[in-house]
Design a protein around this motif. Structure first.
Motif, short mmCIF file in Angstrom:
data_model
loop_
_atom_site.label_atom_id
_atom_site.label_comp_id
_atom_site.label_asym_id
_atom_site.label_seq_id
_atom_site.Cartn_x
_atom_site.Cartn_y
_atom_site.Cartn_z
N GLU A 137 -105.58 46.80 14.47
CA GLU A 137 -106.81 46.10 14.07
C GLU A 137 -106.65 44.61 14.30
OE1 GLU A 137 -107.83 47.07 10.09
OE2 GLU A 137 -108.26 49.18 10.51
N VAL B 89 -111.87 44.67 16.41
CA VAL B 89 -111.44 45.82 17.21
C VAL B 89 -110.53 46.69 16.35
CG1 VAL B 89 -111.65 44.62 19.42
CG2 VAL B 89 -109.47 44.56 18.19
N GLU C 287 -110.02 49.04 22.67
CA GLU C 287 -110.71 47.79 22.36
C GLU C 287 -109.75 46.60 22.38
OE1 GLU C 287 -114.23 49.53 19.43
OE2 GLU C 287 -112.37 48.72 18.58
N LEU D 1 -109.96 43.39 24.77
CA LEU D 1 -110.05 42.07 24.17
C LEU D 1 -108.98 41.14 24.71
CD1 LEU D 1 -111.12 40.06 22.03
CD2 LEU D 1 -109.55 41.13 20.39
N PHE E 41 -118.13 44.82 22.79
CA PHE E 41 -117.50 44.74 21.48
C PHE E 41 -118.50 44.94 20.33
CE2 PHE E 41 -114.80 42.04 24.27
CZ PHE E 41 -113.65 42.80 24.19
#
Length: 331
Positions: A261, A275, A280, A284, A309
């Motif tokens: 995270e 994310v 993700e 990112l 996102f």
């Protein structure tokens, strides 16, 4: 023209992008590809659609030729990054994505390519960049059908790179393998239950299962070692800390299903980019590195990144008190 494409002033950047479009339409693509690799900026600015798809179709052969020529490292890294972004934005199906994945994999593992003669090994910076670009693009295949058997060889090779001398290569390979776990590319039974893609007999399916189990064990063991690697004399302590953190995250995911995270404050009080998956996080980190200081500006203004996102920017934060009242009254 190309340098102005990076301008933070909207009117200047827009004018430069218009000229870039004209260059594409005038078949001046070869010069752009060979020199500056700013095609990715045009694709990101235009967003997904027919224009970006056309950019990808026109530039893909040129970029692949650069990779096949094994030119200097900086040019290869630029070509890899550019190919990753234009395919990420412009590809419309799995077949198009696979073409770029294969071009990148032929740099990562040249023995698997179609080139004959002496096998050339990429230098560590090129290898790390190729793995990173390949992994970034691999995040897009989640919704497409996956044949487990075809992924055994790439996963096995990536696992060997966890023992590479170069730390950047080890970390890039670790991220790639974490994504493979998340996409269930090592999960033989789940893929076979879907459509029996492996197509072999019961015995060969059992062998594939055992091979994948052995790979899982090997990757977990190496990740454990890398998450606790001791810093020797003269070690790069910052990168060592990053390595330990990355492989601890990988272990937490593989063993306990804990997803990584991360959050970034965009603007105002409530606009936060969050994310919570490897796909993700990889997207990112790649786009942050790629866009540099312009990342937050793109996130605030670029619909493509907001869609990627799932960001809902609170536009009222930039309004005056009177305009905020008017805005709320008309909602």
């Amino acid at each position: 023209m190309l340098d102005f494409a990076f301008s933070f002033r909207g009117s200047t950047r827009e004018a430069a992008l218009v000229k870039l479009v004209d260059a594409f339409e005038s078949f001046m693509l070869h010069g752009l590809v060979e020199n500056k690799y700013v095609i990715w900026l045009l694709a990101i600015t235009l967003g997904a659609g027919s224009s970006s798809h056309e950019i990808m179709e026109e530039s893909h052969p040129q970029l692949c030729r650069v990779l096949q020529a094994w030119s200097d490292a900086s040019k290869m890294i630029s070509a890899l990054d550019c190919l990753a972004v234009i395919t990420f934005v412009g590809a419309t199906d799995l077949a198009e994505t696979e073409l770029s994945l294969k071009a990148m994999w032929d740099v990562i593992h040249p023995k698997s390519g179609s080139n004959v003669g002496t096998v050339r090994k990429p230098k560590p910076p090129v290898l790390a960049a190729a793995i990173s670009a390949w992994t970034f693009l691999l995040t897009t295949i989640g919704s497409w059908r996956i044949n487990t058997d075809s992924w055994k060889e790439p996963i096995a090779f990536l696992s060997t790179l966890l023992e590479a001398d170069d730390r950047a290569v080890r970390m890039a390979a670790g991220e790639a393998l974490a994504l493979c776990f998340e996409l269930k590319l090592l999960d033989v039974s789940s893929c076979e239950d879907d459509d029996g893609n492996t197509g072999g007999t019961g015995g060969s399916n059992n062998k594939l299962f055992l091979d994948m189990q052995a790979l899982k064990a090997k990757i977990s063991g190496l990740a454990t070692n890398l998450s606790a690697e001791a810093g020797g004399k003269g070690a790069d302590k910052k990168n060592l800390t990053d390595q330990r953190d990355l492989f601890q995250r990988i272990l937490d995911f593989v063993k306990y299903g804990e997803c990584p995270e991360e959050s970034i404050k965009i603007a105002g009080k409530r606009d936060v980019l969050r994310v919570s998956s490897w796909s993700e996080l990889i997207q990112l980190n790649f786009l942050k590195r790629f866009l540099g200081k312009g990342f937050l500006k793109h996130v605030k203004e670029n619909g493509l990144l907001q869609d990627i996102f799932d960001i809902k920017v609170d536009t009222t934060e930039t309004l005056s008190s009177t305009d905020k009242v008017t805005y709320r009254c008309h909602r």
